[in-house]
Design a protein around this motif. Structure first.
Motif, PDB file in Angstrom:
ATOM      1  N   LYS A 116       0.839  -1.198   0.000  1.00  0.00           N
ATOM      2  CA  LYS A 116       0.000   0.000   0.000  1.00  0.00           C
ATOM      3  C   LYS A 116       0.876   1.249   0.000  1.00  0.00           C
ATOM      4  CE  LYS A 116      -0.632   0.366   5.023  1.00  0.00           C
ATOM      5  NZ  LYS A 116      -1.628   0.481   6.102  1.00  0.00           N
TER       6      LYS A 116
ATOM      7  N   LEU B 131      -7.424   6.387  -3.032  1.00  0.00           N
ATOM      8  CA  LEU B 131      -7.177   5.080  -2.422  1.00  0.00           C
ATOM      9  C   LEU B 131      -7.246   5.100  -0.899  1.00  0.00           C
ATOM     10  CD1 LEU B 131      -4.122   3.997  -4.642  1.00  0.00           C
ATOM     11  CD2 LEU B 131      -6.418   2.982  -4.693  1.00  0.00           C
TER      12      LEU B 131
ATOM     13  N   GLN C 187      -4.745   6.288   0.927  1.00  0.00           N
ATOM     14  CA  GLN C 187      -3.394   5.893   1.323  1.00  0.00           C
ATOM     15  C   GLN C 187      -2.493   7.122   1.453  1.00  0.00           C
ATOM     16  OE1 GLN C 187      -2.044   2.845  -1.422  1.00  0.00           O
ATOM     17  NE2 GLN C 187      -3.780   1.500  -0.964  1.00  0.00           N
TER      18      GLN C 187
ATOM     19  N   ILE D 197      -6.705   5.956 -11.199  1.00  0.00           N
ATOM     20  CA  ILE D 197      -7.030   4.794 -10.381  1.00  0.00           C
ATOM     21  C   ILE D 197      -8.378   4.236 -10.825  1.00  0.00           C
ATOM     22  CG2 ILE D 197      -7.586   3.960  -8.062  1.00  0.00           C
ATOM     23  CD1 ILE D 197      -4.632   4.583  -8.405  1.00  0.00           C
TER      24      ILE D 197
ATOM     25  N   GLU E 288     -11.328   2.733  -9.632  1.00  0.00           N
ATOM     26  CA  GLU E 288     -11.862   2.696  -8.271  1.00  0.00           C
ATOM     27  C   GLU E 288     -12.472   1.344  -7.915  1.00  0.00           C
ATOM     28  OE1 GLU E 288     -13.909   6.124  -6.760  1.00  0.00           O
ATOM     29  OE2 GLU E 288     -13.172   7.371  -8.408  1.00  0.00           O
TER      30      GLU E 288
ATOM     31  N   GLU F  40     -11.371  -1.707  -9.002  1.00  0.00           N
ATOM     32  CA  GLU F  40     -10.309  -2.677  -8.753  1.00  0.00           C
ATOM     33  C   GLU F  40      -9.200  -2.126  -7.872  1.00  0.00           C
ATOM     34  OE1 GLU F  40      -8.935  -3.747 -12.603  1.00  0.00           O
ATOM     35  OE2 GLU F  40     -10.830  -4.636 -13.251  1.00  0.00           O
ATOM     36  N   LYS F  41      -9.225  -0.802  -7.618  1.00  0.00           N
ATOM     37  CA  LYS F  41      -8.181  -0.134  -6.838  1.00  0.00           C
ATOM     38  C   LYS F  41      -6.798  -0.341  -7.468  1.00  0.00           C
ATOM     39  CE  LYS F  41     -11.094   1.268  -3.686  1.00  0.00           C
ATOM     40  NZ  LYS F  41     -11.492   2.684  -3.619  1.00  0.00           N
ATOM     41  N   SER F  42      -6.764  -0.377  -8.790  1.00  0.00           N
ATOM     42  CA  SER F  42      -5.505  -0.588  -9.494  1.00  0.00           C
ATOM     43  C   SER F  42      -5.134   0.648 -10.302  1.00  0.00           C
ATOM     44  CB  SER F  42      -5.608  -1.801 -10.426  1.00  0.00           C
ATOM     45  OG  SER F  42      -6.627  -1.609 -11.391  1.00  0.00           O
TER      46      SER F  42
END
Length: 334
Positions: A7, A38, A40, A130, A132, A134-136
């Motif tokens: 992360k 994210l 983060q 991003i 959203e 798949e958070k990839s």
């Protein structure tokens, strides 16, 4: 590999002779935007020697934490010490995403780091976002000579790594009230692999990087030759700008590649962009469409460049540019 163990977004902030390069600040701004999506944090990887007093600036430009690595081996960039340092940070902190500027240094460093940590690298990106659901990370870059844009995803490996062209992203406004943490990192160097040392640095006077110029006078196929670019250079001198070019003139050997604007060149955002004899192919427009004010000079009033220009002048640039140069000289003298 357990993807959930990774992360946060890491940004390599390049410095040369203690001066932070703009691309690092631009990437911090983009990382801040993506990290907020994210939920983060943003880490700045700051390497060099005697640079501690600048670490707080990186927090002001969007970093939550600064991984500060100071060592005499890092004073001047060489591939191996920098690669070892960044790989150690990645292996210890396990970031989900790593951004590096696509400079001469970044293009050397990025592939080495990616290979050693066992991940992929998307080079020369012009867009980052991003997904959203798949958070990839979705990284977009020109492909097939700039004729199409490819969006690339790395679903199985971490970190997701991209190098990004200078001038593509916007750095956030400096906020000196932002709080963050500066973490000193001590790297255990493998001396046996450090086989290259810089003995001497010879500096050559260089033109201003066109990504930093506030005014650009750019020429295309209609400029025709070096004599035509001399006319553009005379105008640029009067209005305190720099000369740039479309790909056609670079391919023809008329002007250097570091002057090229477009998907396969540089992305620019000057206050004034003068497109002289440039038809306006989509690949070129992608590199300058965010300019503050665009002036197009072209014989063809239906040229695509006219659709993005704030002011269009229909006519022969070889007549218009000298007239404009002389008129501006007279105005400046008043």
């Amino acid at each position: 590999m357990n993807l959930e163990d990774y992360k946060n977004i890491f940004v390599f902030v390049e410095q040369r002779e203690g001066k932070i390069q703009n691309v690092g600040l631009e990437l911090l701004g983009k990382a801040r935007e993506l990290a907020d999506v994210l939920g983060q944090e943003v880490y700045a990887m700051f390497l060099g020697n005697g640079i501690k007093n600048q670490a707080q600036d990186l927090i002001s430009y969007g970093a939550d934490k600064v991984l500060l690595c100071e060592d005499s081996k890092l004073e001047v960039y060489t591939t191996e010490p920098y690669t070892q340092s960044i790989c150690q940070m990645i292996n210890e902190y396990k970031p989900s995403i790593v951004f590096i500027g696509a400079t001469t240094i970044g293009r050397d460093l990025g592939p080495r780091v990616a290979a050693r940590v066992g991940t992929g690298l998307v080079a020369d990106c012009t867009k980052l976002e991003i997904n959203e659901e798949e958070k990839s990370l979705w990284s977009t870059r020109p492909a097939f000579g700039g004729n199409l844009m490819a969006t690339i995803v790395n679903p199985d490996c971490r970190p997701q790594m991209s190098t990004v062209r200078p001038g593509v992203m916007r750095k956030m406004a400096k906020d000196e009230s932002r709080k963050g943490e500066i973490i000193a990192v001590n790297v255990k160097f493998d001396e046996s692999k450090i086989t290259v040392k810089v003995l001497e640095t010879v500096k050559k006077e260089a033109k201003i990087d066109i990504t930093q110029a506030k005014v650009l006078v750019s020429g295309g196929r209609g400029v025709a030759n070096k004599e035509g670019f001399e006319k553009l250079a005379a105008l640029a001198e009067v209005i305190k700008g720099e000369v740039a070019s479309s790909r056609a003139m670079v391919d023809a050997g008329v002007i250097e590649h570091d002057r090229q604007v477009g998907q396969t060149g540089k992305t620019v955002r000057p206050n004034l962009y003068m497109a002289c004899g440039i038809s306006g192919a989509i690949q070129h427009i992608a590199g300058m469409e965010d300019s503050e004010f665009i002036v197009a000079i072209n014989k063809d009033k239906f040229a695509p460049i006219m659709q993005v220009a704030d002011l269009g002048i229909v006519g022969d640039l070889h007549k218009i540019i000298p007239m404009l140069t002389e008129r501006l000289k007279q105005e400046i003298k008043k």
